[in-house]
Design a protein around this motif. Structure first.
Motif, PDB file in Angstrom:
ATOM      1  N   ARG A 177       0.830  -1.210   0.000  1.00 42.67           N
ATOM      2  CA  ARG A 177       0.000   0.000   0.000  1.00 42.67           C
ATOM      3  C   ARG A 177       0.859   1.252   0.000  1.00 42.67           C
ATOM      4  O   ARG A 177       0.541   2.239  -0.668  1.00 42.67           O
ATOM      5  N   LEU A 178       1.964   1.203   0.755  1.00 45.10           N
ATOM      6  CA  LEU A 178       2.877   2.346   0.740  1.00 45.10           C
ATOM      7  C   LEU A 178       3.525   2.502  -0.634  1.00 45.10           C
ATOM      8  O   LEU A 178       3.713   3.617  -1.128  1.00 45.10           O
ATOM      9  N   ALA A 179       3.849   1.362  -1.247  1.00 43.88           N
ATOM     10  CA  ALA A 179       4.486   1.415  -2.565  1.00 43.88           C
ATOM     11  C   ALA A 179       3.544   2.037  -3.597  1.00 43.88           C
ATOM     12  O   ALA A 179       3.974   2.720  -4.526  1.00 43.88           O
ATOM     13  N   LYS A 180       2.266   1.778  -3.420  1.00 44.25           N
ATOM     14  CA  LYS A 180       1.292   2.341  -4.349  1.00 44.25           C
ATOM     15  C   LYS A 180       1.106   3.849  -4.116  1.00 44.25           C
ATOM     16  O   LYS A 180       0.997   4.633  -5.068  1.00 44.25           O
ATOM     17  N   ALA A 181       1.121   4.237  -2.841  1.00 46.89           N
ATOM     18  CA  ALA A 181       0.903   5.649  -2.517  1.00 46.89           C
ATOM     19  C   ALA A 181       2.161   6.494  -2.758  1.00 46.89           C
ATOM     20  O   ALA A 181       2.068   7.660  -3.131  1.00 46.89           O
ATOM     21  N   PHE A 182       3.321   5.896  -2.509  1.00 51.19           N
ATOM     22  CA  PHE A 182       4.582   6.659  -2.599  1.00 51.19           C
ATOM     23  C   PHE A 182       5.588   5.910  -3.466  1.00 51.19           C
ATOM     24  O   PHE A 182       6.646   5.476  -2.977  1.00 51.19           O
ATOM     25  N   PRO A 183       5.278   5.732  -4.737  1.00 49.49           N
ATOM     26  CA  PRO A 183       6.129   4.879  -5.575  1.00 49.49           C
ATOM     27  C   PRO A 183       7.575   5.366  -5.669  1.00 49.49           C
ATOM     28  O   PRO A 183       8.487   4.544  -5.707  1.00 49.49           O
ATOM     29  N   ARG A 184       7.781   6.674  -5.660  1.00 52.35           N
ATOM     30  CA  ARG A 184       9.159   7.143  -5.856  1.00 52.35           C
ATOM     31  C   ARG A 184      10.044   6.770  -4.674  1.00 52.35           C
ATOM     32  O   ARG A 184      11.174   6.299  -4.846  1.00 52.35           O
ATOM     33  N   SER A 185       9.552   6.996  -3.462  1.00 49.98           N
ATOM     34  CA  SER A 185      10.374   6.686  -2.289  1.00 49.98           C
ATOM     35  C   SER A 185      10.642   5.189  -2.175  1.00 49.98           C
ATOM     36  O   SER A 185      11.769   4.768  -1.902  1.00 49.98           O
TER      37      SER A 185
END
Length: 557
Positions: A381-389
């Motif tokens: 879910r974090l990867a989807k929300a904050f793909p760049r980081s």
DNA sequence: ATTAAAAGCCAC
DNA sequence: AAACGTGGCTTTTAAT
């Protein structure tokens, strides 16, 4: 502008082409303008003596520290094979400060390499880098850190031995005679024996004996780790956990610690600048970086003085957002007013995850390489929300798994994995490699990937902290007023001005005259904003602090 | 007798 | 819940 200290065979120094007897160094330094950048082989070797003589240095270039960075930076190409600078030992502060006759240590060391040539070599390497600006900032910050570390050792952390003693007595009972157990520990030892039906000979300090006795009693523990004991349901668990906790206090920060490390109302532990591979500081002696919360009550400001305690909130995820150029995550850390708010709350507000706790463990997992538990579960879910980081740390991890170097924002590079690592990887490609060889190679690779994943974040956070420290140091000096004694004599550095006394990765403590506390707090805030600009320019990332003013460190948290 | 490793906990 | 980063430090225990 850049005087270099060149040790001479006769025990004197050469500075700007002039011979300077050691005893005259403080007056020579004091006579120069504040913009001079004092360049020397090792800050620890020269600066304590200057401070003892009442002379503060505004800027320095530490050739040893700069060499270590440039030698391995992927942003620079070093022209030469290893030489004496690669193995130059740092001077221990204890060796310099404890012995007045050794104010500057021995100088007639023929093995000392030439600092003028080294400076020229470093300047050329930096000038030849495509990232010269970042490297210059890193070297300046590292050297400023070296000055700060010596100054903090010089000043010491205010420490009231009687408060510490009171904490110990309340918790453990009165100080026992040598070789005896404090009363409270003794009672707990007996309760442990009773719960296990063990004889009086059972010594809970011996893990072997204790574990065997627990097995006989059918407790079902495999190790003595706290978290594992907490899972068990047995009458021995409660007294044992209590015993371990008190035993830890006694051995790590008990009366022996107090006598060894606190002198004249000050705790002095040596900071080792760049002592951690990532660029974080290490410490030596007294465990300054692990001061347990229970004894921080003893950290009390002098009469008329107080502390300004500040720590950077969620420093590492903010640094990650900035270095990854992740505007979405940076926005989550800016809050509604744009000036900085709880980043984990911001992540929840963005809708990425439902709770602050999940945002926190998820981000920690992303930066540490966690895969299991709730941390692993929220990663997608974090990867989807904050793909760049997330892509940024993943790329650092993959580079490590391939055995490659990774580099911080300002240019500190990770070491390469060792020979064992490469042999293990090669072993997986042998014709006769079994499943276990392949699994071991994969495990080693993943492990190194977790290291490089964390390196870029932890290392860049350490760079932010160095810039923060340097800015605070400069601002405090500018803020300070020279205190004059009744007879008109001016107090030596830091006895009359606000000054840094403690630093742990993302937290600082300033000891200040009470009247200046508010001004100090404002400067510390400004310094955090300045550090952000120095590293990341106009990128809109906030570095909010939590700041407290209190005469005791324990009350500031 | 001295040194090194292992286990464990503290900090961030 | 207990594997997921960087360290320092102390004690016990094994090895030399």
């Amino acid at each position: 502008m850049q005087p270099v200290l060149v040790p001479q065979p006769d025990g004197s120094l050469r500075v700007d082409g002039r011979r300077v007897p050691l005893g005259e160094l403080p007056s020579v330094v004091a006579a120069r303008d504040a913009a001079a950048r004092w360049t020397w082989d090792d800050t620890n070797r020269w600066y304590p003596g200057l401070l003892s003589a009442g002379v503060r240095v505004e800027r320095a270039h530490d050739l040893r520290l700069a060499h270590r960075i440039l030698r391995s930076s992927a942003l620079a190409s070093w022209p030469d094979p290893d030489d004496a600078w690669d193995s130059l030992p740092v001077t221990p502060l204890t060796a310099v400060a404890d012995e007045p006759a050794m104010l500057f240590g021995p100088v007639d060391d023929a093995a000392r390499p030439d600092p003028v040539a080294e400076l020229a070599r470093q300047d050329a390497v930096v000038a030849g880098s495509a990232a010269a600006g970042r490297l210059r900032l890193l070297l300046a910050a590292e050297s400023a850190g070296a000055l700060t570390a010596v100054e903090m050792y010089h000043a010491g952390l205010p420490w009231l031995a009687d408060v510490h003693d009171a904490v110990l007595t309340e918790t453990l009972g009165p100080r026992p005679r040598l070789g005896e157990r404090p009363a409270r520990l003794d009672e707990l030892a007996q309760r442990i024996r009773d719960a296990l039906g063990a004889p009086a000979t059972l010594n809970p300090d011996s893990p072997q004996d204790l574990l065997r006795a627990m097995q006989r009693a059918g407790v079902g523990a495999r190790t003595l780790r706290k978290w594992e004991l907490e899972q068990l349901d047995h009458p021995v668990v409660e007294p044992l956990l209590e015993y371990k906790s008190l035993y830890r206090l006694l051995t790590a920060n008990g009366w022996a610690w107090l006598e060894a490390w606190v002198r004249g109302g000050r705790f002095r532990s040596e900071y080792v600048v760049g002592g951690v591979v990532t660029g974080r500081w290490a410490s030596s002696g007294g465990g300054a970086l692990q001061l347990p919360k229970s004894v921080r009550r003893a950290v009390v400001a002098d009469p008329g003085w107080t502390f300004v305690v500040a720590d950077a909130a969620q420093l590492e995820p903010r640094v990650l957002a900035a270095m990854a150029g992740d505007e979405v995550m940076a926005a989550a850390g800016r809050g509604p007013d744009g000036r900085g708010a709880d980043m984990y709350a911001g992540i929840v507000a963005s809708g990425a995850v439902p709770t602050r706790e999940l945002a926190k463990v998820g981000m920690l997992g992303a930066m540490y390489g966690g895969t299991t538990g709730s941390s692993g579960q929220v990663l997608p879910r974090l990867a989807k929300a904050f793909p760049r980081s997330l892509a940024f740390v993943d790329e650092a991890a993959r580079a490590g798994e391939r055995g490659e170097v990774v580099t911080t924002h300002l240019g500190r590079s990770s070491p390469l994995p060792g020979a064992t690592w490469h042999e293990t990887q090669a072993g997986a490609y042998q014709d006769d490699a079994g499943d276990d060889d392949v699994a071991r190679a994969r495990s080693y690779a993943r492990s190194w990937g977790r290291f490089t994943r964390n390196f870029v974040v932890q290392g860049t956070a350490a760079e932010w902290a160095l810039c923060w420290l340097a800015s605070i140091r400069r601002r405090l000096w500018a803020l300070g007023v020279d205190s004059a004694l009744p007879d008109g004599a001016v107090l030596p550095p830091f006895t009359g001005r606000p000054h840094l006394v403690f630093f742990v990765h993302d937290e600082i403590v300033v000891h200040t005259p009470s009247s200046l506390a508010e001004a100090v707090a404002a400067e510390v805030q400004e310094a955090a904003a300045e550090a952000g600009r120095l590293l990341f320019g106009d990128f809109p990332v906030a570095f909010p602090l939590s700041v407290a003013i209190a005469p005791s460190y324990a009350d500031a948290k």
